[in-house]
Enzyme design. Structure first.
Site, PDB file in Angstrom:
ATOM      1  CB  SER A 148      -0.910   0.013   1.232  1.00 47.16           C
ATOM      2  OG  SER A 148      -1.579   1.255   1.335  1.00 47.16           O
ATOM      3  CE1 TYR A 161      -4.473  -2.561   4.675  1.00 48.69           C
ATOM      4  CE2 TYR A 161      -3.661  -0.325   4.333  1.00 48.69           C
ATOM      5  CZ  TYR A 161      -4.087  -1.529   3.821  1.00 48.69           C
ATOM      6  OH  TYR A 161      -4.114  -1.732   2.462  1.00 48.69           O
TER       7      TYR A 161
END
Length: 259
Positions: A148, A161
């Site tokens: 990400s 996350y």
């Protein structure tokens, strides 16, 4: 172009969003694709049907990640399906896309259970899936891990996350160095904000959408196909000399002010 004809691919979290687009693209390129899903069997079967309608080959395989025996369950499904088709389990391509967490993980609100869950799904599962896949992956194999853009952007609400995706970045680079002698490449793709059906909160707010688009050098929100095309390159023979690489696929998110 059927550049992956004769190849077998496993895409995790492929029932929707980025994973679905990757599965469809790899099938269009000629691969037999295992469409993994965690809970939404209907969506996975729909993805398989769409691939077959387009002339490709695919099958669905279910396994909930983050629970005991998750990788064993997945490989049992692979063995059942690939045994019927090829007589043996052989993986040429593994795309670790499945993940949870997204907009959760702030330091002041995240519980121990939530923290353990996001690491179990986003880090532990791909680690042991790769461990299980390597013995049945031959020379020229391809592993792509989906990370990400959050790993280079400080987002307090997504801390846990983002930490899992940082771990994925390290996994890819170190693994690439370990398995390169076998001709296997390992690379990472880091998407930015992508319209996967989960960002209605952003798309429905004109000011938020405009600000998000303006933050990207390419001036728009990403689409699942944008990421799928990057993965398709990395698993092709054209990327045979690319390994241990982190490819930013954010559209140039937060590169700096545009003068």
């Amino acid at each position: 172009m059927a550049v992956l004809t004769g190849k077998t691919a496993l895409v995790t979290g492929a029932s929707r969003g980025i994973g679905r687009a990757i599965a469809q693209r790899l099938a269009a390129d000629g691969a037999l694709v295992a469409v993994h899903y965690g809970s939404d069997e209907g969506a996975a079967l729909k993805c398989v049907a769409e691939i077959e309608e387009a002339g490709g080959r695919a099958f669905a395989v279910g396994a909930e990640f983050g629970v005991d025996g998750d990788v064993d369950t997945l490989f049992a499904g692979l063995e059942a399906n690939l045994g019927e088709r090829a007589g043996q389990v052989r993986l040429d391509i593994l795309v670790n896309n499945a993940a949870i967490g997204g907009r959760h993980g702030a330091i002041d609100t995240t519980t121990r259970a939530e923290f353990d869950r996001v690491f179990a799904v986003n880090v532990r599962a791909p680690f042991f899936l790769i461990q299980r896949a390597l013995p049945v992956m031959g020379e020229g194999g391809r592993i792509v891990n989906i990370s990400s853009g959050d790993t280079r952007i400080a987002l307090a609400g997504e801390l846990a996350y983002s930490m899992t995706k940082g771990a994925i970045n390290i996994l890819s680079r170190t693994l690439a160095n370990a398995v390169g002698v076998r001709g296997i490449t390992v690379n990472t793709v880091a998407p930015g904000i992508t319209d996967t059906g989960k960002i209605g909160w952003l798309l429905d707010d004109p000011r938020m959408l405009a600000a998000t688009e303006a933050a990207a050098a390419l001036d728009r929100v990403g689409q699942p196909g944008d990421i799928a095309d990057v993965v398709a390159f990395l698993v092709s023979d054209d990327a045979r000399w690319v390994t241990g690489h982190l490819l930013d696929a954010t559209g140039g998110m937060f590169l700096g002010p545009r003068v």
